[in-house]
Design a protein around this motif. Sequence first.
Motif, short mmCIF file in Angstrom:
data_model
loop_
_atom_site.label_atom_id
_atom_site.label_comp_id
_atom_site.label_asym_id
_atom_site.label_seq_id
_atom_site.Cartn_x
_atom_site.Cartn_y
_atom_site.Cartn_z
N TRP A 4 0.83 -1.20 0.00
CA TRP A 4 0.00 0.00 0.00
C TRP A 4 0.87 1.25 0.00
O TRP A 4 1.81 1.37 0.80
CB TRP A 4 -0.92 0.01 1.22
N THR A 5 0.55 2.16 -0.90
CA THR A 5 1.28 3.42 -0.98
C THR A 5 0.60 4.51 -0.16
O THR A 5 1.09 5.63 -0.10
CB THR A 5 1.38 3.88 -2.44
N LYS A 6 -0.53 4.16 0.46
CA LYS A 6 -1.25 5.10 1.32
C LYS A 6 -1.38 4.48 2.72
O LYS A 6 -1.46 3.25 2.84
CB LYS A 6 -2.66 5.39 0.79
N PRO A 7 -1.41 5.29 3.77
CA PRO A 7 -1.71 4.73 5.10
C PRO A 7 -3.10 4.09 5.10
O PRO A 7 -3.99 4.53 4.37
CB PRO A 7 -1.67 5.97 6.02
N SER A 8 -3.27 3.06 5.92
CA SER A 8 -4.54 2.31 5.91
C SER A 8 -5.73 3.22 6.18
O SER A 8 -6.82 3.01 5.63
CB SER A 8 -4.49 1.18 6.93
N TRP A 9 -5.56 4.26 7.02
CA TRP A 9 -6.71 5.11 7.35
C TRP A 9 -7.10 6.04 6.20
O TRP A 9 -8.15 6.64 6.23
CB TRP A 9 -6.41 5.93 8.61
N ASP A 10 -6.24 6.14 5.17
CA ASP A 10 -6.58 6.96 4.01
C ASP A 10 -7.28 6.17 2.91
O ASP A 10 -7.72 6.74 1.91
CB ASP A 10 -5.31 7.60 3.41
N VAL A 11 -7.36 4.86 3.09
CA VAL A 11 -8.04 4.01 2.10
C VAL A 11 -9.50 3.87 2.53
O VAL A 11 -9.82 3.09 3.42
CB VAL A 11 -7.34 2.64 1.98
N LYS A 12 -10.36 4.63 1.88
CA LYS A 12 -11.77 4.70 2.29
C LYS A 12 -12.67 3.68 1.59
O LYS A 12 -13.78 3.43 2.03
CB LYS A 12 -12.31 6.10 2.01
N GLY A 13 -12.20 3.14 0.48
CA GLY A 13 -13.04 2.20 -0.25
C GLY A 13 -12.22 1.47 -1.30
O GLY A 13 -10.99 1.65 -1.42
N SER A 41 -6.64 1.93 -6.96
CA SER A 41 -5.74 2.98 -7.45
C SER A 41 -4.29 2.72 -7.05
O SER A 41 -3.37 3.28 -7.66
CB SER A 41 -6.19 4.34 -6.92
N MET A 42 -4.06 1.88 -6.04
CA MET A 42 -2.71 1.58 -5.60
C MET A 42 -2.09 0.39 -6.35
O MET A 42 -0.91 0.06 -6.14
CB MET A 42 -2.70 1.27 -4.09
N GLN A 43 -2.86 -0.26 -7.21
CA GLN A 43 -2.38 -1.44 -7.93
C GLN A 43 -1.73 -1.03 -9.24
O GLN A 43 -2.40 -0.49 -10.13
CB GLN A 43 -3.53 -2.42 -8.17
N GLU A 44 -0.44 -1.27 -9.38
CA GLU A 44 0.27 -0.91 -10.60
C GLU A 44 -0.13 -1.84 -11.74
O GLU A 44 -0.37 -3.02 -11.53
CB GLU A 44 1.78 -0.98 -10.36
N GLN A 45 -0.19 -1.28 -12.93
CA GLN A 45 -0.51 -2.05 -14.15
C GLN A 45 -1.79 -2.87 -13.98
O GLN A 45 -1.87 -4.03 -14.37
CB GLN A 45 0.66 -2.97 -14.52
N LEU A 46 -2.79 -2.23 -13.41
CA LEU A 46 -4.04 -2.92 -13.11
C LEU A 46 -4.69 -3.47 -14.37
O LEU A 46 -5.11 -4.63 -14.42
CB LEU A 46 -5.01 -1.96 -12.39
N GLU A 47 -4.80 -2.66 -15.41
CA GLU A 47 -5.48 -3.10 -16.63
C GLU A 47 -4.74 -4.27 -17.28
O GLU A 47 -5.37 -5.18 -17.83
CB GLU A 47 -5.61 -1.93 -17.61
N GLU A 48 -3.41 -4.25 -17.21
CA GLU A 48 -2.64 -5.37 -17.77
C GLU A 48 -2.92 -6.65 -16.99
O GLU A 48 -3.04 -7.74 -17.56
CB GLU A 48 -1.15 -5.04 -17.74
N LYS A 49 -3.03 -6.54 -15.67
CA LYS A 49 -3.31 -7.71 -14.84
C LYS A 49 -4.70 -8.27 -15.14
O LYS A 49 -4.89 -9.48 -15.24
CB LYS A 49 -3.19 -7.34 -13.36
N LEU A 50 -5.68 -7.37 -15.27
CA LEU A 50 -7.04 -7.82 -15.59
C LEU A 50 -7.07 -8.45 -16.98
O LEU A 50 -7.72 -9.48 -17.20
CB LEU A 50 -8.01 -6.64 -15.53
N GLY A 51 -6.37 -7.82 -17.93
CA GLY A 51 -6.34 -8.34 -19.29
C GLY A 51 -5.73 -9.72 -19.38
O GLY A 51 -6.19 -10.57 -20.16
N ALA A 52 -4.69 -9.98 -18.58
CA ALA A 52 -4.05 -11.29 -18.59
C ALA A 52 -5.01 -12.37 -18.11
O ALA A 52 -5.01 -13.50 -18.63
CB ALA A 52 -2.80 -11.26 -17.72
N ILE A 53 -5.84 -12.05 -17.12
CA ILE A 53 -6.82 -13.04 -16.62
C ILE A 53 -7.91 -13.28 -17.67
O ILE A 53 -8.30 -14.42 -17.93
CB ILE A 53 -7.45 -12.54 -15.30
N VAL A 54 -8.38 -12.19 -18.29
CA VAL A 54 -9.43 -12.31 -19.31
C VAL A 54 -8.95 -13.16 -20.48
O VAL A 54 -9.72 -13.96 -21.05
CB VAL A 54 -9.88 -10.91 -19.78
N ALA A 55 -7.70 -13.01 -20.85
CA ALA A 55 -7.15 -13.74 -22.00
C ALA A 55 -6.52 -15.07 -21.62
O ALA A 55 -5.99 -15.77 -22.47
CB ALA A 55 -6.11 -12.87 -22.71
N GLY A 56 -6.62 -15.43 -20.33
CA GLY A 56 -5.94 -16.62 -19.84
C GLY A 56 -6.58 -17.93 -20.24
O GLY A 56 -7.71 -17.99 -20.72
#
Length: 348
Positions: A164-173, A179-194
Amino acid sequence: TAQPNAGAAPKTGRSKKAPEEPAARAPDVDSLGFQAMDRNVPGLSHVILQKLNMKSYEDYKSAMDGKKSGSDFGIRTYFDMFQKMEDTFKFCVECKKLPNALPDPKSLRRCKRCQNVYYCGVACQRANWPLHKKFCKKLKLVALDRLVEWLIFTGDIPFPTETWTKPSWDVKGWEDWFSMQEQLEEKLGAIVAGRYMTLLWANAGKPRPEDAELRESIRRLVTDFHSRPLTIGLGLRLFGIDPLTRPLTVHVVGASHVETLNTRLTDYDELTRMFPGHQGLEMVMVGVDVVDGPIMRPPLTTLAPRGKVYLSSYKGLYHDFWESHVETKLAARPDLVVGFHPGKCLCH
């Protein structure tokens, strides 16, 4: 739960006996051990066992406990597995009739919009529409997620996460979390095409949804997967229990197949992402329905390894665990006790 009266009745000259509040009802359990099924759809428990080629509820329990595999019940192919799963939903949602109670068992038709519920004919579909239209769009998502959830068991979901790049109390939802997950779309795309996503829709007996719908389904299932460890993390934060200052032990009471079926030793590692640098966290799953698996190992008698989340379990009642392990110092006293509920979480 009984609701309190909106206001007190005006006093009269004659005292009246206060009406008795209805007693709280326990969940209905049918003769086979399935909760509420016979009350809602008579005979559905028998259908589930029949479709899964199981002779009794004990067979079902054995499968849930990991003592028997799908092949023991005649499930030989992916198509068999998905078809049998869908068969257990085949009853008329309006009149509650099962296929074998209809003149033509094949007359059940799925709602074309949600593909989640069945009707035995036009009359039942029309009668049920005023209620069903309120939930049809959401049930479409349920039907999709029910299938994509298989990728949790194959290991495709969840995708690897970041510290986490934010303190836990700053993560509201969850949007903050994503938003803290790098290359999120690439990760989702790999699962969809898996491979397993391809196998799923080649055998599910339904058209493959658009990739955008599959990505949203994966996002929902990822949040569901991480909801328990992050709820525990929230409980630690709310009670002012700091994992950065000392090793901690958490007891999850009433754990069942919901928390422990196919649980891997790494399933609560998101707590390490949430509290980088923590001093060690042990999660002990305690319940009579804890499923046998990798976490079926004794609780620690020493402190949890620094920077690691250690999962262990005890199959039995919590008071027995307390007497046999906690009081005898075979397990650590808990810093937090958690009980999960479908609608809420209870922490002490």
